[in-house]
Design an enzyme around this catalytic site. Structure first.
Site, PDB file in Angstrom:
ATOM      1  N   GLU A  18      72.165   9.875  17.914  1.00  0.00           N
ATOM      2  CA  GLU A  18      70.910   9.482  18.548  1.00  0.00           C
ATOM      3  C   GLU A  18      71.164   8.592  19.769  1.00  0.00           C
ATOM      4  OE1 GLU A  18      67.263   7.970  16.121  1.00  0.00           O
ATOM      5  OE2 GLU A  18      68.287   6.201  16.895  1.00  0.00           O
ATOM      6  N   TYR A  67      63.744   9.233  24.363  1.00  0.00           N
ATOM      7  CA  TYR A  67      64.416   9.335  23.064  1.00  0.00           C
ATOM      8  C   TYR A  67      65.102  10.695  22.982  1.00  0.00           C
ATOM      9  CZ  TYR A  67      65.380   9.912  18.161  1.00  0.00           C
ATOM     10  OH  TYR A  67      66.040  10.133  16.985  1.00  0.00           O
TER      11      TYR A  67
END
Ligand code: GDP
Ligand code: MN
Length: 377
Positions: A189, A101
């Protein structure tokens, strides 16, 4: 404003972040064509502005163009969390060894952007954040110093990324930071950022949220707004320059100024009812804007009374009255309207409204009390 994965990834790619080859399609036949061009395995990804598409069945792997045709057809018929799938992204499938992530957002409490990484990326990242927050590494970015190599090294070390990836990981972090900064994003993101079987880092997913207040600096992005996400009322409000937020109560509110609008909503609650909306018609609202605003309020079937609270400064009370009269002629409301007008040209405004069967009030307290009473009766 959220923008779709394929657009987010194009922005990432323009900042040097590696993404899979792929294209978007609106029909199954186009998806097959793309799969033919790409050759081999592809992944078909619904383009809807919600998270968790994978878990909702909106992401599928296909072995060949015919399977792509079938799966893309299915996905294009889906609704995910209430949103219709209008496009799919067909990407070359990746050989995933590991999912990381990586994201940047604003940390309001520190008043700084923060870059966040975790070795436990992928679809369970929310669970990781809840159950093992120590697996999530955060580094604040001073906007004047910007993102430095020592930050990205700390991040890489923090998530235990093998050394061979540090250089490309650093470049991806820099690209993400520049995309975030240059586009005035509130979120940029990549989840997952994967390590492939070929020992490369690749951004498989992309998500950018833009700051609505900075959209005027990015007209090319403002046009990308996905109208499926907004209700008709919100779209109309935005197009007319009104800030409108729908709420669950039954007293519609029309107020000038965000602070006064909030005070008005508080007052309604103080007297035991709930507002049906937040609406700031702004300073300098003219008659047509007031008409639009009243239309928006009355389009909500929950509304049992309307409370208009205008403090005439830049907005002149007679202009507001003119707008209300025009709107009344057009919409013929079936609910009572309570109005409080003070300030510039209030007398003229009140005179104009005197014959329009509206309930007038002198103070905000009285106006709120009257609105709550008529809404209940
Ligand atoms: P999200 O669920 O909306 O966040 O969509 P993602 O784009 O993150 O995809 C969800 C999951 O699908 C990823 O975490 C991967 O496990 C899987 N996935 C996505 N693209 C590929 C791919 O090219 N190959 C493989 N094998 N899996 C993929
Ligand atoms: Mn994802």
């Amino acid at each position: 404003m959220k923008i779709h994965e394929y657009l987010s990834k194009q922005i990432f790619a323009s900042h040097g972040i590696p993404i899979p080859r792929g294209k978007v399609a609106a029909r199954a036949a186009e998806a097959r064509q793309i799969a033919e061009e790409l050759g081999g395995y592809v992944v078909i990804k619904s383009q809807v502005l919600v998270g968790g598409r994978g878990k909702a069945g909106g992401i599928k792997l296909a072995k060949n163009p015919d399977e792509t045709y079938d799966l893309a057809g299915n996905i294009l018929n889906m609704e995910i969390k209430g949103l219709p799938v209008r496009k799919v992204l067909v990407d070359e499938a990746a050989d995933i060894q590991h999912e990381i992530y990586l994201g940047i957002t604003n940390d309001r409490s520190e008043a700084k952007p923060v870059i966040i990484a975790s070795a436990a990326g992928g679809m369970e990242i929310e669970e990781v954040a809840r159950q093992t927050p120590e697996k999530i590494i955060k580094i604040h970015i001073d906007p004047l110093l910007e993102l430095q190599d020592y930050h990205t090294h700390d991040l890489a070390a923090g998530i235990g990324l093998p050394r061979e990836y540090w250089l490309s990981f650093g470049r991806i972090c820099q690209g993400l930071w520049k995309a975030y900064r240059d586009k005035d994003a509130t979120l940029a993101e990549i989840n997952p950022l994967v390590i492939t079987g070929g020992h490369e880092l690749l951004a498989l997913d992309g998500k950018i949220i833009l700051d609505d207040n900075a959209l005027w600096r990015h007209p090319e992005l403002a046009v990308l707004r996905d109208l499926d996400l907004e209700t008709q009322v919100e779209t109309t409000a935005r197009e007319h320059g009104l800030s409108f937020i729908k709420l669950d109560g039954n007293i519609g509110c029309m107020v000038n100024g965000a602070g006064l609008a909030m005070a008005t909503m508080d007052m309604i609650q103080l007297f035991g009812a709930e507002p049906a909306n937040f609406l700031d018609i702004g300073g300098g609202a003219d008659a047509p804007m007031v008409t639009t605003a009243l239309h928006l309020i009355l389009s909500d079937p929950n509304v049992k009374a309307v409370l208009i609270n205008i403090f005439g400064g830049i907005t002149r009370c007679d202009e507001v009255a003119k707008g209300i009269l025009a709107a009344l002629e057009e919409v013929q409301p079936k609910v009572p309207i309570v109005i409080r007008l003070v300030g510039t040209n209030a007398e003229e405004g009140r005179l104009m409204l005197a014959n329009a069967h509206m309930i007038t009030a002198e103070t905000l307290v009285q106006a709120a009390q009257k609105a709550v009473a008529v809404a209940k009766s």
